[in-house]
Write a protein that holds these residues in place. Structure first.
Motif, PDB file in Angstrom:
ATOM      1  N   HIS A   1       9.701   2.045  -7.054  1.00 62.61           N
ATOM      2  CA  HIS A   1       9.780   2.831  -5.804  1.00 62.61           C
ATOM      3  C   HIS A   1       8.586   2.507  -4.915  1.00 62.61           C
ATOM      4  N   GLU A   2       8.864   1.839  -3.789  1.00 63.60           N
ATOM      5  CA  GLU A   2       7.780   1.452  -2.880  1.00 63.60           C
ATOM      6  C   GLU A   2       6.966   2.645  -2.392  1.00 63.60           C
ATOM      7  N   ALA A   3       7.626   3.785  -2.233  1.00 65.79           N
ATOM      8  CA  ALA A   3       6.914   4.954  -1.703  1.00 65.79           C
ATOM      9  C   ALA A   3       5.695   5.293  -2.539  1.00 65.79           C
ATOM     10  N   LEU A   4       5.756   5.037  -3.837  1.00 72.48           N
ATOM     11  CA  LEU A   4       4.641   5.348  -4.730  1.00 72.48           C
ATOM     12  C   LEU A   4       3.534   4.324  -4.646  1.00 72.48           C
ATOM     13  N   ARG A   5       3.750   3.264  -3.886  1.00 75.25           N
ATOM     14  CA  ARG A   5       2.700   2.245  -3.692  1.00 75.25           C
ATOM     15  C   ARG A   5       2.200   2.223  -2.243  1.00 75.25           C
ATOM     16  N   ALA A   6       2.487   3.293  -1.523  1.00 74.97           N
ATOM     17  CA  ALA A   6       2.139   3.344  -0.095  1.00 74.97           C
ATOM     18  C   ALA A   6       0.761   3.963   0.113  1.00 74.97           C
ATOM     19  N   SER A   7       0.102   3.502   1.162  1.00 78.24           N
ATOM     20  CA  SER A   7      -1.107   4.144   1.671  1.00 78.24           C
ATOM     21  C   SER A   7      -0.967   4.224   3.190  1.00 78.24           C
ATOM     22  N   PHE A   8      -1.783   5.081   3.810  1.00 85.39           N
ATOM     23  CA  PHE A   8      -1.581   5.391   5.221  1.00 85.39           C
ATOM     24  C   PHE A   8      -2.890   5.229   5.976  1.00 85.39           C
ATOM     25  N   LEU A   9      -2.831   4.402   7.012  1.00 81.72           N
ATOM     26  CA  LEU A   9      -4.021   4.048   7.779  1.00 81.72           C
ATOM     27  C   LEU A   9      -3.809   4.353   9.246  1.00 81.72           C
ATOM     28  N   LEU A  10      -4.911   4.436   9.975  1.00 78.65           N
ATOM     29  CA  LEU A  10      -4.863   4.614  11.421  1.00 78.65           C
ATOM     30  C   LEU A  10      -5.145   3.268  12.072  1.00 78.65           C
ATOM     31  N   GLU A  11      -4.233   2.860  12.943  1.00 73.80           N
ATOM     32  CA  GLU A  11      -4.397   1.582  13.623  1.00 73.80           C
ATOM     33  C   GLU A  11      -3.867   1.728  15.045  1.00 73.80           C
TER      34      GLU A  11
ATOM     35  N   PRO B   1      -0.635   6.153  13.140  1.00 74.93           N
ATOM     36  CA  PRO B   1      -0.622   5.916  11.695  1.00 74.93           C
ATOM     37  C   PRO B   1       0.388   4.832  11.326  1.00 74.93           C
ATOM     38  N   ILE B   2       0.035   4.042  10.334  1.00 73.89           N
ATOM     39  CA  ILE B   2       0.958   3.048   9.762  1.00 73.89           C
ATOM     40  C   ILE B   2       0.891   3.183   8.246  1.00 73.89           C
ATOM     41  N   GLN B   3       1.935   2.695   7.559  1.00 75.85           N
ATOM     42  CA  GLN B   3       1.855   2.681   6.107  1.00 75.85           C
ATOM     43  C   GLN B   3       1.832   1.245   5.610  1.00 75.85           C
ATOM     44  N   VAL B   4       1.055   1.061   4.575  1.00 73.90           N
ATOM     45  CA  VAL B   4       0.911  -0.247   3.946  1.00 73.90           C
ATOM     46  C   VAL B   4       1.473  -0.141   2.529  1.00 73.90           C
TER      47      VAL B   4
ATOM     48  N   SER C   1      -6.994  10.926  -0.867  1.00 75.88           N
ATOM     49  CA  SER C   1      -7.314  10.219   0.385  1.00 75.88           C
ATOM     50  C   SER C   1      -6.119   9.357   0.722  1.00 75.88           C
ATOM     51  N   LEU C   2      -5.475   9.624   1.844  1.00 79.20           N
ATOM     52  CA  LEU C   2      -4.215   8.953   2.151  1.00 79.20           C
ATOM     53  C   LEU C   2      -4.380   7.454   2.366  1.00 79.20           C
ATOM     54  N   ASP C   3      -5.593   6.988   2.611  1.00 77.25           N
ATOM     55  CA  ASP C   3      -5.792   5.559   2.821  1.00 77.25           C
ATOM     56  C   ASP C   3      -6.125   4.821   1.516  1.00 77.25           C
ATOM     57  N   ARG C   4      -6.088   5.546   0.393  1.00 78.81           N
ATOM     58  CA  ARG C   4      -6.439   4.924  -0.888  1.00 78.81           C
ATOM     59  C   ARG C   4      -5.297   5.132  -1.885  1.00 78.81           C
ATOM     60  N   PRO C   5      -4.493   4.109  -2.105  1.00 82.42           N
ATOM     61  CA  PRO C   5      -3.429   4.265  -3.099  1.00 82.42           C
ATOM     62  C   PRO C   5      -4.016   4.187  -4.515  1.00 82.42           C
ATOM     63  N   PRO C   6      -3.312   4.718  -5.497  1.00 81.36           N
ATOM     64  CA  PRO C   6      -2.004   5.359  -5.398  1.00 81.36           C
ATOM     65  C   PRO C   6      -2.144   6.828  -5.006  1.00 81.36           C
ATOM     66  N   LEU C   7      -1.084   7.383  -4.438  1.00 83.10           N
ATOM     67  CA  LEU C   7      -1.073   8.795  -4.067  1.00 83.10           C
ATOM     68  C   LEU C   7      -0.407   9.621  -5.167  1.00 83.10           C
ATOM     69  N   LEU C   8      -0.701   9.210  -6.388  1.00 81.32           N
ATOM     70  CA  LEU C   8      -0.327   9.988  -7.569  1.00 81.32           C
ATOM     71  C   LEU C   8      -1.401   9.794  -8.615  1.00 81.32           C
ATOM     72  N   ARG C   9      -1.540  10.792  -9.496  1.00 83.65           N
ATOM     73  CA  ARG C   9      -2.516  10.725 -10.585  1.00 83.65           C
ATOM     74  C   ARG C   9      -1.816  11.106 -11.881  1.00 83.65           C
ATOM     75  N   LEU C  10      -2.218  10.476 -12.963  1.00 81.52           N
ATOM     76  CA  LEU C  10      -1.644  10.724 -14.282  1.00 81.52           C
ATOM     77  C   LEU C  10      -2.775  10.975 -15.265  1.00 81.52           C
ATOM     78  N   THR C  11      -2.604  11.947 -16.137  1.00 78.57           N
ATOM     79  CA  THR C  11      -3.574  12.209 -17.206  1.00 78.57           C
ATOM     80  C   THR C  11      -2.809  12.677 -18.436  1.00 78.57           C
ATOM     81  N   LEU C  12      -3.170  12.152 -19.604  1.00 77.72           N
ATOM     82  CA  LEU C  12      -2.537  12.560 -20.852  1.00 77.72           C
ATOM     83  C   LEU C  12      -3.557  13.335 -21.684  1.00 77.72           C
ATOM     84  N   LEU C  13      -3.218  14.561 -22.032  1.00 78.37           N
ATOM     85  CA  LEU C  13      -4.064  15.400 -22.871  1.00 78.37           C
ATOM     86  C   LEU C  13      -3.529  15.351 -24.295  1.00 78.37           C
TER      87      LEU C  13
END
Length: 815
Positions: free
Chosen positions: A100-110, A114-117, A156-168
């Motif tokens: 899913h490309e959406a999970l590899r997106a970041s958002f910048l101001l240009e 705004p644009i997405q990369v 931070s929307l300009d720093r992918p990934p916009l998800l975090r995972l942690t296993l306890l």
């Protein structure tokens, strides 16, 4: 039709919603024949910079506007029981990210936009935290703490990934997976997709079979590009025209019964309370919907609107509801931010029955589904609501009926169970989330902790349950008749709080209560003014002499005496003397314009006017006989100093105070001895003035606050301290007088209290016990400032002049 409705009711809410949306959008056969076939969403060429969808764009702007807000974090917690292959789990998670490309997106101001990369590849780590050294209780606490911390950590929307995972790791075969997504790449539908794909991939890995998922023909960015093209021209204009017509004149905010004033900037901190409705009530509510052709969603939404209406939120409410916005089949398998918000304007006017209300909700909902394609973000842009950091535009209250949760998901050797974690954010002031489960309806009221306390929201949830039970029992009842309070609340409000009967002297008038105090403490100081002092006996004797003289002038019961005096010893003698003569006093402020004084003198038709020689030239002509009290000493000394033998009913008038009147013409508000005595005896019972207390009288006697300032201390054995004329406007003078006369009790209007609290030195006010405010709204910041500068109790009173001074009282104690 009945069979169709029953089948619809049995469907999960989101499936039912999609069917209703499609039904609402259906055109007549003739129109369909002429309409062109709906074109497929094309796949666009990938560029280094891609556009955002309307929803993403608005959310990006909000994040810039509000900073790194936590409100748009979507947390999830999964318990994994069984032998877990961590490496396989990490690979499966990254397979979904790559899919899913959406999970590899970041958002910048240009270039000011705004644009997405889209990163071609992105590896998301799965760190492991070992909690095996903790006991079970400590593990539970640590899981909750870490889950809460994750939910509160911004992206931070300009720093992918916009998800975090942690296993306890809790044990060899016990784990908890923490997932956190940013809403700009994820929504509620995406959660189910993510879990479904994760379980499919992991099952394939455990079974040693290929884990290929069906190929995605589109990605979220294709939808974003298509949406912008599709909503150009006539289509967008038609949608905008509908929504603008629908929302024109709607209130900008829902008037919720909050525990605190709305802060200048909302923090989006939140909490939630949960509740459960049994299967029987759930089935009854579905049956109510069937009677009107409404779905369970419409019944629950109508009840929620009815609850807010009963909370005095108004007859015209706008309640938001999220829709999946995946009406096209090719969008159903995509992770991304598709969800849209519909602003449903609900008419509750005329006290409709609940069935009538549901019919209104049904029409509004189906119409909204027909026009669901306009992004909420475009609607907000078009409506141009006033920018306000304290609340959301258009929609501050949300309602949603969600799918039944998946519960346990069994995999080869592994059981996956979604866990509920405490809410830590709130996107709206108030959100009601409902789920239709096999055990009945479950509900969560998510709320902004800026505005509400948990206890208030728990009470709100209880009221909602009671309302639903009343609807199930008889949906023909008007909204105003449906039950709201619990049995315990009804007992408290109707019986316990209503036990206000108090035994007080039935036959005693106001001056009789003061005469009783004179007999108890005749030689105690009663009155102090500018170096003068009178004992209770002296004050009583001089008031008696004035009363005897007034009787000789024809004054008595059912008559009135006008009083126009500056604050002085003579003023107190005048008021008490008029009451002893059986008449009602009518205060005339010397500062009033001559025209106002002339009207009041004419309107009250007082036969006698008590005044001072210095005021003679400012008083308008009238038929009243004038008695100048500052010159009448020798004349009054000829009168007896003992009390009059006068039988006066407690229902006789004590005073007539003129208000400005709604038309600008003064109106006389009359109050009886019984009413005023009841009010003052309540005050004495509540606050217990005694011989060591001193009450500062500074309110102009043309205002009813002065009534308790004059007479409460005199019936309780305290000292009455008079401020000099005009002194009530001088904070420095008041602070000095409080110190000099050891004042313990006084009153301020809030604006004057604010000014008084800015005095540089209030150390001399340490003897204050009670400060009362009324006459204006008391701002929270004044209360807080008071608490920081004075140790006295602060009490906020309210009442119209037509009542006996006040009708409500509140102790302003800070938590």
């Amino acid at each position: 039709m009945d069979d169709l409705l029953k089948q619809l009711q049995r469907l999960p809410p989101e499936q039912r919603e999609q069917i209703l949306q499609k039904l609402a959008r259906r055109q007549p056969a003739s129109a369909r024949e002429k309409a062109p076939a709906e074109s497929a969403i094309p796949r666009v060429a990938r560029q280094p910079r891609m556009p955002l969808s309307f929803a993403q764009q608005r959310l990006w702007f909000l994040c810039q506007f509000e900073g790194q807000s936590l409100a748009y974090n979507i947390p999830g917690v999964l318990r994994l029981d069984g032998p877990l292959r961590r490496e396989a789990l990490e690979q499966c998670l990254n397979t979904i990210v790559q899919r899913h490309e959406a999970l590899r997106a970041s958002f910048l101001l240009e270039a000011d936009a705004p644009i997405q990369v889209l990163a071609p590849e992105l590896a998301v780590p799965l760190p492991v935290v070992d909690l095996q050294g903790l006991d079970s209780a400590a593990q539970d606490d640590e899981v909750q703490r870490r889950a809460t911390q994750e939910a509160r950590t911004p992206f931070s929307l300009d720093r992918p990934p916009l998800l975090r995972l942690t296993l306890l790791r809790l044990g060899p075969e016990r784990h908890v997976l923490l997932l956190t997504f940013h809403h700009i790449v994820f929504d509620g539908w995406s959660i189910h997709l993510f879990v479904r794909e994760l379980t499919q991939l992991y099952a394939a890995s455990m079974n040693g079979t290929p884990g290929a998922l069906p190929e995605l023909t589109l990605q979220y960015v294709d939808f974003a590009c298509w949406q912008r093209e599709w909503l150009r021209g006539d289509k967008q204009e038609r949608e905008l025209a509908y929504w603008k017509k629908q929302l024109t004149g709607a209130p900008a905010q829902v008037a919720l019964p909050t525990d605190r004033p709305r802060p200048p900037v909302q923090s989006f901190r939140g909490d939630a309370v949960s509740f459960h409705l049994g299967r029987r009530l759930t089935q009854q509510l579905k049956a109510v919907g069937e009677k009107t052709g409404a779905t369970l969603f419409m019944v629950l939404l109508g009840a929620f609107a009815g609850l807010l209406h009963r909370y005095r939120a108004g007859d015209d409410l706008v309640v938001g509801t999220p829709i999946a916005n995946r009406g096209r089949r090719e969008l159903e398998s995509l992770i991304g931010f598709f969800v849209n918000t519909l602003a449903l304007r609900i008419d509750l006017s005329g006290d409709p029955s609940f069935l009538q209300l549901v019919e209104r909700v049904r029409r509004v909902t189906l119409d909204a589904y027909t026009h669901q394609d306009l992004p909420f973000e475009r609607l907000v842009e078009e409506l141009h609501p006033e920018r306000n950091l304290s609340s959301n535009p258009v929609v501050q209250v949300l309602f949603a009926l969600q799918n039944t949760p998946a519960g346990q998901i069994e995999l080869p050797g592994l059981i996956v169970t979604p866990l509920e974690m405490p809410a830590v954010t709130a996107k709206f002031d108030l959100t009601l989330l409902m789920e239709d489960t096999a055990e009945g309806l479950r509900g969560w009221l998510e709320f902004s902790t800026d505005l509400f306390d948990p206890a208030s929201v728990r009470r709100m949830a209880s009221h909602y349950e009671n309302l639903l039970a009343g609807i199930a029992a008889d949906a023909h009842q008007p909204l105003s008749a449906l039950p709201l309070l619990t049995r315990a609340e009804a007992q408290q409000v109707v019986e316990e709080w209503n036990r206000t009967d108090v035994v007080y002297p039935e036959q005693d008038c106001l001056h009789a209560l003061i005469e009783a105090q004179v007999r108890r403490t005749p030689d105690a100081t009663a009155l102090v003014f500018e170096g003068q002092a009178l004992t209770y006996r002296q004050l009583d004797e001089r008031a008696n002499q004035l009363a005897w003289h007034l009787r000789s002038l024809g004054v008595g019961p059912e008559s009135s005496v006008a009083v126009c005096l500056e604050r002085s010893v003579e003023l107190v003698i005048a008021l008490l003397g008029v009451l002893k003569a059986g008449a009602a006093y009518v205060p005339l402020d010397p500062g009033y314009p001559a025209e106002r004084l002339a009207f009041m003198l004419s309107d009250c038709a007082a036969p006698v006017l008590l005044t001072q020689r210095a005021l003679a030239s400012t008083l308008p002509p009238s038929s009243a006989s004038r008695l100048f009290l500052d010159e009448a000493g020798p004349l009054l000394a000829l009168q007896p100093s003992g009390p009059l033998a006068l039988a006066l009913s407690p229902d006789a008038l004590a005073y007539v105070i003129y208000t400005s009147g709604s038309t600008g013409q003064p109106k006389g508000a009359m109050n009886s001895h019984r009413a005023v005595a009841n009010r003052l005896l309540w005050m004495q019972r509540s606050f217990q003035l005694g011989p060591t207390d001193a009450v500062l009288q500074k309110t102009p006697f043309s205002f009813d606050v002065s009534v308790w300032e004059f007479f409460w201390p005199l019936l309780s054995g305290a000292r009455l301290v008079l401020a000099r004329p005009g002194g009530h406007q001088d904070s420095a003078y008041l602070a000095h007088l409080i110190l000099q006369q050891r004042v313990t009790t006084l009153h301020f209007v809030p604006s004057m209290l604010r000014a008084f609290l800015e005095q540089p030195d209030l150390s001399g006010c340490s003897g204050l016990r009670y400060v009362f405010t009324s006459g204006e709204g008391l701002p929270a910041d004044v209360q807080q400032r008071f608490a920081s500068r004075l140790s006295a109790q602060l009490h906020n009173l309210y009442g119209p002049t037509e009542a006996a001074i006040d009708v409500t009282a509140w102790h302003c104690a800070l938590p």
